[in-house]
Motif scaffolding. Structure first.
Motif, mmCIF file in Angstrom:
data_model
loop_
_atom_site.group_PDB
_atom_site.id
_atom_site.type_symbol
_atom_site.label_atom_id
_atom_site.label_comp_id
_atom_site.label_asym_id
_atom_site.label_seq_id
_atom_site.Cartn_x
_atom_site.Cartn_y
_atom_site.Cartn_z
ATOM 1 N N GLY A 1 41.132 39.283 -37.166
ATOM 2 C CA GLY A 1 41.862 39.367 -35.905
ATOM 3 C C GLY A 1 43.035 38.411 -35.844
ATOM 4 N N GLY A 2 43.166 37.579 -36.867
ATOM 5 C CA GLY A 2 44.283 36.651 -36.922
ATOM 6 C C GLY A 2 44.093 35.390 -36.103
ATOM 7 N N PHE A 3 42.871 35.151 -35.616
ATOM 8 C CA PHE A 3 42.626 33.962 -34.796
ATOM 9 C C PHE A 3 42.328 32.725 -35.636
ATOM 10 C CE2 PHE A 3 41.110 37.638 -32.252
ATOM 11 C CZ PHE A 3 42.075 37.589 -31.258
ATOM 12 N N ALA A 4 41.879 32.945 -36.880
ATOM 13 C CA ALA A 4 41.485 31.802 -37.707
ATOM 14 C C ALA A 4 41.672 32.140 -39.172
ATOM 15 C CB ALA A 4 40.021 31.429 -37.435
ATOM 16 N N SER A 5 41.972 31.118 -39.954
ATOM 17 C CA SER A 5 42.008 31.267 -41.413
ATOM 18 C C SER A 5 40.559 31.235 -41.916
ATOM 19 C CB SER A 5 42.801 30.120 -42.032
ATOM 20 O OG SER A 5 42.092 28.901 -41.867
ATOM 21 N N PRO A 6 40.321 31.604 -43.185
ATOM 22 C CA PRO A 6 38.950 31.505 -43.705
ATOM 23 C C PRO A 6 38.359 30.111 -43.569
ATOM 24 C CG PRO A 6 40.282 32.843 -45.179
ATOM 25 C CD PRO A 6 41.213 32.295 -44.131
ATOM 26 N N THR A 7 39.189 29.074 -43.726
ATOM 27 C CA THR A 7 38.692 27.704 -43.563
ATOM 28 C C THR A 7 38.314 27.441 -42.114
ATOM 29 O OG1 THR A 7 40.065 26.929 -45.397
ATOM 30 C CG2 THR A 7 39.265 25.272 -43.862
ATOM 31 N N GLU A 8 39.176 27.847 -41.190
ATOM 32 C CA GLU A 8 38.882 27.642 -39.765
ATOM 33 C C GLU A 8 37.719 28.507 -39.307
ATOM 34 O OE1 GLU A 8 43.573 26.742 -38.627
ATOM 35 O OE2 GLU A 8 42.729 28.758 -38.498
#
Length: 434
Positions: free
Chosen positions: A239-246
């Protein structure tokens, strides 16, 4: 000293250090120091710089978060709920709940993008449950180590991002190209579990009774919390809210909320989970630091580049070149992690790959599968170290249990070479439509 003499010396040093019981990180560092002794490079400076840079990587942040998420799930009812929900659907299959390792790793691979995080998280949940239910240890450990490699192939994949950046290829195409091979590998692993269980019925728990459809649907409700967790983590990424790390932090937060909602979260369990995750994360980070020292040493010595140049000088036809590169990367996997292998060899091998007419998207998927093979190859198979940290078992016993999955990965490489559209059909279809 020639490249083959140096390679033999380093292998002997590494095996000797591991046989003497030296910690893995120290063993890798020792091999690096031996390699650097053949140069005029200041070893102390290399050691300090490599340890520091490996310990401060932002991408490494996701690893302890996903491991902590696994510890939270392990201490809540969510892990048992996962088995309760899946059990009615697989209990009639040969292998029964051993398939949870494969299915769990395939699903979690779509969350983490990391082989180590996938192996550690699913292993923390599944191994105690399988042991408690009487499943063969070698089947449980082998299927976990093999299936954990799916974290490198099923998108989002950290290593595909590194490869795409190195060769200036579309990362979106690489991600899409990894979907079908990843699902095929999961099917191959499940097929092997079925065959093994059919051939070794005496090592399997007693067969359970058939479950009516109504009870299956009722049991499936137990998967709802785990499903919400996966949807939350994957949804935050796509959804573009977070990177894989986040997204790893999102997973920890959702795990804490779900554990609290189940009444399984207390101050004591919170502290226990945090300390266990810290211990496991430190073990993995320490090994990564040792591998970083070795990677730096290999760069100074020029061993990967010399081996790649030697293969290039043989003038091999395309399929023979592919076989030689497979042997090269499996051999390098004895010393280096997957990302380091790609970074150190890409500049040398890509002209050979282009001249042979290989599609760069296809070659990226092939390369990831070969790196997966290196993840479960002793003496420096990273998934083996993770499972050793979880179980305390001998490294080479774990490697023997994992060998069938290494061979299945090799089968996948052959299939990919014979039928390139396994990797190319989906991106060609999707991006043509776009």
């Amino acid at each position: 000293m020639g490249i083959f003499e140096l390679s033999a010396l380093l292998v002997i040093v590494l095996l000797g250090a591991l046989a003497l019981g030296l910690w893995v990180a120290f063993s890798l560092s020792l091999v690096a120091l031996v390699a650097l002794a053949t140069t005029s490079i200041p070893t102390g400076q290399v050691l300090a710089t490599s340890f520091w840079s490996a310990s401060t990587s932002w991408d490494l942040t996701a690893l302890p978060m996903f491991i902590w998420m696994g510890e939270i799930l392990f201490r809540s009812r969510l892990s048992q709920d996962m088995f309760t929900g899946i059990s009615p659907f697989v209990r009639r299959l040969p292998g029964r709940l051993a398939h949870v390792n494969v299915l769990g790793c395939a699903v979690f691979a779509a969350v983490s993008g990391s082989s180590a995080a996938t192996t550690a998280t699913i292993g923390k949940i599944s191994l105690p449950e399988l042991q408690k239910r009487g499943y063969d240890d070698r089947l449980a450990i082998g299927s976990l180590a093999g299936s954990g490699t799916l974290g490198l192939l099923i998108p989002p994949s950290i290593i595909l991002i590194v490869y795409g950046a190195a060769v200036e290829e579309s990362i979106a195409r690489l991600f899409v190209a990894g979907i079908i091979p990843g699902l095929m590998l999961a099917a191959l692993f499940m097929g092997y579990v079925m065959v093994w269980a059919a051939l070794n019925p005496d090592k399997m728990p007693a067969r359970e009774e058939r479950v009516p459809l109504r009870e299956k649907m009722h049991a499936a409700r137990s998967l709802l919390p785990v499903g919400l967790l996966i949807a939350g983590v994957i949804g935050s990424i796509y959804g573009g809210f977070a990177s894989p790390t986040e997204a790893a932090v999102v997973g920890v937060a959702l795990s804490l909320v779900l554990a609290r909602a189940q009444g399984a979260l207390s101050v004591a369990t919170f502290r226990e989970g945090l300390m266990a995750a810290t211990a496991t994360s430190c073990m993995i980070a320490f090994i990564l630091a040792g591998a970083a020292v070795l990677t730096t040493a290999m760069g100074f010595v020029g061993l990967p580049r010399q081996l790649a140049e030697w293969i290039g000088g043989l003038g091999l036809p395309p399929m023979a070149l592919l076989a030689a590169l497979t042997l090269l990367f499996v051999a390098l996997g004895c010393f280096l992690d997957g990302i380091s292998m790609i970074v150190l060899t890409t500049a040398v091998i890509m002209p050979l790959v282009s001249a042979a007419g290989f599609d760069l998207v296809w070659f990226g998927i092939y390369l990831v599968i070969v790196v997966e093979m290196a993840q479960i190859t002793p003496p420096v198979g990273f998934n083996l170290f993770v499972i050793q940290g979880l179980t305390g078992r001998n490294l080479f016993d774990i490697a023997r249990a994992t060998m069938p999955y290494f061979l299945l990965l090799l089968v996948m490489v052959v299939l990919l070479a014979l039928f390139p559209d396994i990797a190319l059909w989906l991106p060609r279809t999707m991006f043509a439509a776009a």
